[in-house]
Scaffold this motif. Sequence first.
Motif, PDB file in Angstrom:
ATOM      1  N   ILE A  62     -50.706  39.692  20.284  1.00 22.83           N
ATOM      2  CA  ILE A  62     -49.614  39.658  20.874  1.00 22.83           C
ATOM      3  C   ILE A  62     -48.990  38.380  21.678  1.00 22.83           C
ATOM      4  O   ILE A  62     -49.642  38.575  22.884  1.00 22.83           O
ATOM      5  N   GLY A  63     -48.539  36.979  21.572  1.00 21.69           N
ATOM      6  CA  GLY A  63     -48.169  36.019  22.114  1.00 21.69           C
ATOM      7  C   GLY A  63     -49.157  34.873  21.138  1.00 21.69           C
ATOM      8  O   GLY A  63     -50.096  34.992  20.556  1.00 21.69           O
ATOM      9  N   LEU A  75     -48.531  37.303  16.634  1.00 19.18           N
ATOM     10  CA  LEU A  75     -47.271  37.263  17.299  1.00 19.18           C
ATOM     11  C   LEU A  75     -46.610  37.386  18.217  1.00 19.18           C
ATOM     12  O   LEU A  75     -46.680  37.087  19.553  1.00 19.18           O
ATOM     13  N   SER A  76     -45.402  36.595  18.276  1.00 22.28           N
ATOM     14  CA  SER A  76     -44.302  35.347  18.734  1.00 22.28           C
ATOM     15  C   SER A  76     -43.146  36.034  18.776  1.00 22.28           C
ATOM     16  O   SER A  76     -43.062  35.390  17.955  1.00 22.28           O
ATOM     17  N   VAL A  78     -49.936  32.938  11.891  1.00 23.97           N
ATOM     18  CA  VAL A  78     -48.939  32.719  12.866  1.00 23.97           C
ATOM     19  C   VAL A  78     -47.341  33.686  12.521  1.00 23.97           C
ATOM     20  O   VAL A  78     -47.087  32.568  11.323  1.00 23.97           O
ATOM     21  N   LEU A  79     -47.223  34.436  13.533  1.00 26.69           N
ATOM     22  CA  LEU A  79     -45.764  34.986  12.522  1.00 26.69           C
ATOM     23  C   LEU A  79     -44.451  34.809  14.183  1.00 26.69           C
ATOM     24  O   LEU A  79     -45.208  34.802  15.452  1.00 26.69           O
ATOM     25  N   ALA A  80     -43.105  34.915  13.697  1.00 20.74           N
ATOM     26  CA  ALA A  80     -42.642  34.517  14.240  1.00 20.74           C
ATOM     27  C   ALA A  80     -41.098  35.793  14.948  1.00 20.74           C
ATOM     28  O   ALA A  80     -41.120  36.374  13.655  1.00 20.74           O
ATOM     29  N   PHE A 121     -54.444  42.888  20.642  1.00 21.78           N
ATOM     30  CA  PHE A 121     -54.724  42.089  21.883  1.00 21.78           C
ATOM     31  C   PHE A 121     -52.965  41.817  23.053  1.00 21.78           C
ATOM     32  O   PHE A 121     -52.792  40.280  21.993  1.00 21.78           O
ATOM     33  N   ASP A 122     -53.050  41.973  23.779  1.00 25.75           N
ATOM     34  CA  ASP A 122     -51.963  41.885  24.207  1.00 25.75           C
ATOM     35  C   ASP A 122     -51.943  40.484  25.363  1.00 25.75           C
ATOM     36  O   ASP A 122     -52.712  40.381  25.869  1.00 25.75           O
ATOM     37  N   VAL A 123     -51.369  39.080  24.932  1.00 28.24           N
ATOM     38  CA  VAL A 123     -51.792  37.995  25.540  1.00 28.24           C
ATOM     39  C   VAL A 123     -50.356  36.928  26.148  1.00 28.24           C
ATOM     40  O   VAL A 123     -51.120  36.163  26.250  1.00 28.24           O
ATOM     41  N   ARG A 124     -49.264  37.580  26.394  1.00 30.57           N
ATOM     42  CA  ARG A 124     -47.841  37.472  26.314  1.00 30.57           C
ATOM     43  C   ARG A 124     -47.501  36.767  27.051  1.00 30.57           C
ATOM     44  O   ARG A 124     -46.872  35.860  27.278  1.00 30.57           O
TER      45      ARG A 124
END
Length: 487
Positions: free
Chosen positions: A217-218, A242-243, A352-354, A388-391
Amino acid sequence: MSDQDESLKSGPHPAPIAVIGAGFSGTMAAIQLLARLPPHQSVLLCERAERFGSGRAYATGNPDHLLNVRAANMSAYPDRPSHFEDWLSKIAAGEAGTGAGNPAIGHGHVGIWRTPAGTFAARGLYGDYLAALLTEATTGGSTPRLHLINDMIIDLVPDEDRLVMVAEGGRRVDVAGAVLAMGNLALPQEPESRFRGDPWNPEHDARLHPDHPVLIIGTGLSMVDAVISLRRHGFRGQIIALSRRGRIPAVHVRADPWPRPDFTAAETRSITRLLGRIRREVASAAEARIAWHGVIDALRPVTDALWLGLPPADQARFLRHLRPFWDTHRHRFAPPTGAAIADEIEAGSLQVLAGKLVAIADQTGEARVTYRPRGASEPRTLGVQRIFDVRGVGRVADTTDPLLRNLIGRGLVRAGPFGLGLAVRPDLTVLGASDTAARLWTLGPLLRGAYWECTAVPDIRNQAVDLARSVAAAQEPSASLEPSAQA
């Protein structure tokens, strides 16, 4: 009681200054303080992690994790711009050890990449550089003034003309003041899921199943690090990032310099006019066959002045709409990293998703992640084995850090503009609830909001100099405080 505690009690010397956090911000603050404080005043450098000097950013042992700033701009000292490059040259030649005791590595030596866009070093190698600086500071002189405290600081309690620093392990030390240098704050891990992993500790990633995707995520620089870590630890399956906008950082290229624009007063007071001027500068650079990178780099010396000149409403508009675009253009990654990510995307192994994260529901053996694609009305669902959350980084206003929560509760600090960092004066003293300062200073990411360019090495090394001057000026020559320490 340790020998270090005894040394803090001995003699009629001024109480020490504490620096809380020993990443780059804290390390440079401590080193600059040693140069500017009275010769008998010591500095306490406090760090909860085992390794001093590295912080999270430079503690990685993965040689494929590269600095996103050229080595030429990574000197720890503003007045010695080639200091890091000179150290790298000695490493490559085998003439200098590293702070962690690891052998020199590079291209020719793994960890030093020379590209047309400049030289880029492994982040772990930069951590060794900082550790070497700390080793020199702790061992130099007949009576070392820098003391390392390996403990988590949970409180600072006012006591007349000093502060009592309280560590999680029970130690209490009287200090004349403290520097808050904790770096980036953790982002709340929401929604909760038992399938969340720690992107900074990927030792379990080798156990991931290659036929089941993982989600990041990010899509910023930390996403790139997570992808590289996953591949380094043997995961060969699909990675989905995903971001909200699905933008990834740009890559450093060789670009001729562009003159710094001479903005009009009207342009500096309006985000719309400012953006229009920057776009015209990029167009002019393109006509001169100069990449947009040169225009963005030309803004660095004036970015903070431009930020401070905008009215709060325009600053808020920037944060809502333009920040992702600025980040991907301003914070670029090294060419070898860019090539690796481009290969992943072309092969389809990185998608890579928006879209907007909506919910996470834990199932047997996987997490079902619901997101709404950008521009779509209906949500979609992914089944992933690890998240993995790297926002990004957390806000002071939302932090669960025990020290900051205690300081906020005492009214000694407060959140600054937009809750991103701390409220500060121009001399980097931290403001409390009643606009008063209580012998507290800060630098680095905790300045976010009050300033904008406050997280990169070139910015922080200058802040450390200014902060040390501010702290030194606040020390009263007539004060001779005898600190006490209790184990």
